[in-house]
Write a protein that holds these residues in place. Structure first.
Motif, PDB file in Angstrom:
ATOM      1  N   MET A  89      10.124  -5.386   4.649  1.00  0.00           N
ATOM      2  CA  MET A  89      10.533  -5.317   3.240  1.00  0.00           C
ATOM      3  C   MET A  89       9.335  -5.198   2.288  1.00  0.00           C
ATOM      4  O   MET A  89       9.233  -5.958   1.320  1.00  0.00           O
ATOM      5  CB  MET A  89      11.389  -6.533   2.905  1.00  0.00           C
ATOM      6  CG  MET A  89      12.672  -6.588   3.718  1.00  0.00           C
ATOM      7  SD  MET A  89      13.623  -5.049   3.653  1.00  0.00           S
ATOM      8  CE  MET A  89      15.270  -5.641   4.026  1.00  0.00           C
ATOM      9  N   ARG A  90       8.450  -4.259   2.590  1.00  0.00           N
ATOM     10  CA  ARG A  90       7.314  -4.004   1.706  1.00  0.00           C
ATOM     11  C   ARG A  90       7.096  -2.505   1.553  1.00  0.00           C
ATOM     12  O   ARG A  90       7.378  -1.745   2.492  1.00  0.00           O
ATOM     13  CB  ARG A  90       6.027  -4.572   2.292  1.00  0.00           C
ATOM     14  CG  ARG A  90       5.989  -6.046   2.295  1.00  0.00           C
ATOM     15  CD  ARG A  90       4.600  -6.605   2.443  1.00  0.00           C
ATOM     16  NE  ARG A  90       4.714  -8.048   2.428  1.00  0.00           N
ATOM     17  CZ  ARG A  90       4.949  -8.759   1.342  1.00  0.00           C
ATOM     18  NH1 ARG A  90       5.016  -8.175   0.162  1.00  0.00           N
ATOM     19  NH2 ARG A  90       5.102 -10.061   1.412  1.00  0.00           N
ATOM     20  N   ILE A  91       6.529  -2.152   0.404  1.00  0.00           N
ATOM     21  CA  ILE A  91       6.153  -0.749   0.198  1.00  0.00           C
ATOM     22  C   ILE A  91       4.843  -0.513   0.945  1.00  0.00           C
ATOM     23  O   ILE A  91       3.960  -1.372   0.946  1.00  0.00           O
ATOM     24  CB  ILE A  91       5.994  -0.472  -1.313  1.00  0.00           C
ATOM     25  CG1 ILE A  91       7.365  -0.582  -1.973  1.00  0.00           C
ATOM     26  CG2 ILE A  91       5.379   0.894  -1.561  1.00  0.00           C
ATOM     27  CD1 ILE A  91       7.324  -0.564  -3.468  1.00  0.00           C
ATOM     28  N   ILE A  92       4.752   0.620   1.606  1.00  0.00           N
ATOM     29  CA  ILE A  92       3.534   0.951   2.353  1.00  0.00           C
ATOM     30  C   ILE A  92       2.515   1.554   1.380  1.00  0.00           C
ATOM     31  O   ILE A  92       2.828   2.478   0.629  1.00  0.00           O
ATOM     32  CB  ILE A  92       3.864   1.966   3.484  1.00  0.00           C
ATOM     33  CG1 ILE A  92       4.909   1.389   4.450  1.00  0.00           C
ATOM     34  CG2 ILE A  92       2.608   2.408   4.220  1.00  0.00           C
ATOM     35  CD1 ILE A  92       4.444   0.264   5.325  1.00  0.00           C
ATOM     36  N   LEU A  96      -2.605   3.182   4.256  1.00  0.00           N
ATOM     37  CA  LEU A  96      -1.808   3.237   5.495  1.00  0.00           C
ATOM     38  C   LEU A  96      -1.087   4.573   5.630  1.00  0.00           C
ATOM     39  O   LEU A  96      -1.035   5.170   6.715  1.00  0.00           O
ATOM     40  CB  LEU A  96      -0.780   2.104   5.484  1.00  0.00           C
ATOM     41  CG  LEU A  96      -1.002   0.984   6.485  1.00  0.00           C
ATOM     42  CD1 LEU A  96      -0.063  -0.168   6.227  1.00  0.00           C
ATOM     43  CD2 LEU A  96      -0.777   1.518   7.882  1.00  0.00           C
ATOM     44  N   LEU A  97      -0.525   5.044   4.512  1.00  0.00           N
ATOM     45  CA  LEU A  97       0.183   6.334   4.528  1.00  0.00           C
ATOM     46  C   LEU A  97      -0.765   7.465   4.933  1.00  0.00           C
ATOM     47  O   LEU A  97      -0.389   8.341   5.715  1.00  0.00           O
ATOM     48  CB  LEU A  97       0.766   6.637   3.149  1.00  0.00           C
ATOM     49  CG  LEU A  97       2.031   5.887   2.755  1.00  0.00           C
ATOM     50  CD1 LEU A  97       2.363   6.157   1.300  1.00  0.00           C
ATOM     51  CD2 LEU A  97       3.206   6.282   3.651  1.00  0.00           C
ATOM     52  N   ALA A  98      -1.981   7.401   4.400  1.00  0.00           N
ATOM     53  CA  ALA A  98      -2.961   8.458   4.690  1.00  0.00           C
ATOM     54  C   ALA A  98      -3.380   8.410   6.159  1.00  0.00           C
ATOM     55  O   ALA A  98      -3.651   9.442   6.779  1.00  0.00           O
ATOM     56  CB  ALA A  98      -4.174   8.305   3.782  1.00  0.00           C
ATOM     57  N   ALA A  99      -3.420   7.210   6.729  1.00  0.00           N
ATOM     58  CA  ALA A  99      -3.844   7.065   8.128  1.00  0.00           C
ATOM     59  C   ALA A  99      -2.756   7.520   9.103  1.00  0.00           C
ATOM     60  O   ALA A  99      -3.055   7.900  10.239  1.00  0.00           O
ATOM     61  CB  ALA A  99      -4.224   5.615   8.397  1.00  0.00           C
ATOM     62  N   TYR A 100      -1.492   7.460   8.660  1.00  0.00           N
ATOM     63  CA  TYR A 100      -0.366   7.818   9.553  1.00  0.00           C
ATOM     64  C   TYR A 100       0.560   8.848   8.908  1.00  0.00           C
ATOM     65  O   TYR A 100       1.726   8.573   8.670  1.00  0.00           O
ATOM     66  CB  TYR A 100       0.422   6.552   9.929  1.00  0.00           C
ATOM     67  CG  TYR A 100      -0.313   5.704  10.925  1.00  0.00           C
ATOM     68  CD1 TYR A 100      -0.167   5.926  12.290  1.00  0.00           C
ATOM     69  CD2 TYR A 100      -1.185   4.711  10.507  1.00  0.00           C
ATOM     70  CE1 TYR A 100      -0.867   5.179  13.211  1.00  0.00           C
ATOM     71  CE2 TYR A 100      -1.901   3.955  11.424  1.00  0.00           C
ATOM     72  CZ  TYR A 100      -1.733   4.204  12.771  1.00  0.00           C
ATOM     73  OH  TYR A 100      -2.436   3.466  13.678  1.00  0.00           O
ATOM     74  N   ASP A 140       7.278   7.508   2.508  1.00  0.00           N
ATOM     75  CA  ASP A 140       6.257   7.914   1.544  1.00  0.00           C
ATOM     76  C   ASP A 140       5.996   6.735   0.614  1.00  0.00           C
ATOM     77  O   ASP A 140       6.378   5.600   0.924  1.00  0.00           O
ATOM     78  CB  ASP A 140       6.654   9.215   0.828  1.00  0.00           C
ATOM     79  CG  ASP A 140       7.865   9.043  -0.073  1.00  0.00           C
ATOM     80  OD1 ASP A 140       8.301   7.882  -0.279  1.00  0.00           O
ATOM     81  OD2 ASP A 140       8.378  10.056  -0.573  1.00  0.00           O
ATOM     82  N   SER A 141       5.389   6.997  -0.530  1.00  0.00           N
ATOM     83  CA  SER A 141       4.940   5.878  -1.365  1.00  0.00           C
ATOM     84  C   SER A 141       6.060   5.232  -2.189  1.00  0.00           C
ATOM     85  O   SER A 141       5.828   4.248  -2.889  1.00  0.00           O
ATOM     86  CB  SER A 141       3.817   6.351  -2.290  1.00  0.00           C
ATOM     87  OG  SER A 141       4.303   7.440  -3.055  1.00  0.00           O
ATOM     88  N   GLY A 142       7.274   5.762  -2.118  1.00  0.00           N
ATOM     89  CA  GLY A 142       8.377   5.203  -2.906  1.00  0.00           C
ATOM     90  C   GLY A 142       9.153   4.134  -2.153  1.00  0.00           C
ATOM     91  O   GLY A 142       8.836   3.783  -1.022  1.00  0.00           O
ATOM     92  N   VAL A 143      10.204   3.627  -2.815  1.00  0.00           N
ATOM     93  CA  VAL A 143      11.079   2.643  -2.184  1.00  0.00           C
ATOM     94  C   VAL A 143      12.237   3.390  -1.535  1.00  0.00           C
ATOM     95  O   VAL A 143      13.091   3.943  -2.233  1.00  0.00           O
ATOM     96  CB  VAL A 143      11.633   1.639  -3.229  1.00  0.00           C
ATOM     97  CG1 VAL A 143      12.601   0.656  -2.575  1.00  0.00           C
ATOM     98  CG2 VAL A 143      10.498   0.892  -3.894  1.00  0.00           C
TER      99      VAL A 143
END
Ligand code: GAR
Length: 188
Positions: A89-92, A96-100, A140-143
């Protein structure tokens, strides 16, 4: 393929995936179970499957960026290929997004883009819609945004209580998430 599962709470989806891996329905290894809550029940489930469990909490770090850096280090340490969110239950964060890229997957208990957020089942129930469902998507970066991989519908009958809908959604999740992960792993 080396999978990490990130989960915050109960872990029924983790268990469904771990069981499918154990039965060789998913051609991958769960190398890490991470929870951002040290007392999460999912960690007990992880021990039962003899999977490496790690846990630390956001409040143990000066800020979210440092927490995410520690999480990324953990994923690197376990040489993780694919990150599977199962009730995490957290936004990434960006790092982290860039790494994966396209290698972080989430499940949500509603038909996105409808009813994102923490209470997808209850929100759909209270809106009085006649159908809702389950979505699996890239993160992605959103919820609960990001490209959709699969969706399946569940109908809400007039006499369904919220608990009935929760049961239907969770049953569907436990079938759909392992099925889709098996496909994703095979396509790599
Ligand atoms: C699941 O229903 C999952 O779809 C939801 O949390 C629950 C976790 O259950 N995720 C979200 O709402 C993400 N926005 P579990 O811990 O028993 O797997």
């Amino acid at each position: 393929m080396r999978i990490a599962i990130l989960a915050s709470g109960n872990g029924s989806n983790f268990e469904a995936i771990a069981q499918a891996v154990k039965e060789k329905k998913i051609a991958a290894e769960i190398v890490l179970l991470f929870s951002d809550h040290r007392d999460a029940y999912v960690l007990k489930r992880g021990e039962k499957f003899a999977i490496s469990c790690e846990s630390f909490e956001l409040k143990e770090f000066p800020n979210k960026k440092k927490y995410e850096t520690a999480l990324l280090e953990l994923l690197n340490q376990y040489r993780v290929d694919l990150v599977v969110l199962a009730g995490y239950m957290r936004i990434i964060g960006k790092e982290l997004l860039a790494a994966y890229p396209k290698r972080i997957i989430n499940i949500h208990p509603a038909l996105l883009p409808d009813f994102p957020g923490l209470h997808g089942i209850k929100d759909a129930y209270e809106a009085g819609v006649s159908e809702t469902g389950v979505t699996i998507h890239y993160v992605d970066s959103g919820v609960d945004t990001g490209p959709i991989i699969a969706q399946k519908k569940v109908s809400i009958e007039k006499n369904d209580h919220l608990a009935d809908l929760e049961t239907k959604i969770h049953q569907l999740e436990h079938q759909l998430y392992p099925e889709i992960l098996a496909k994703i792993v095979n396509e790599q």
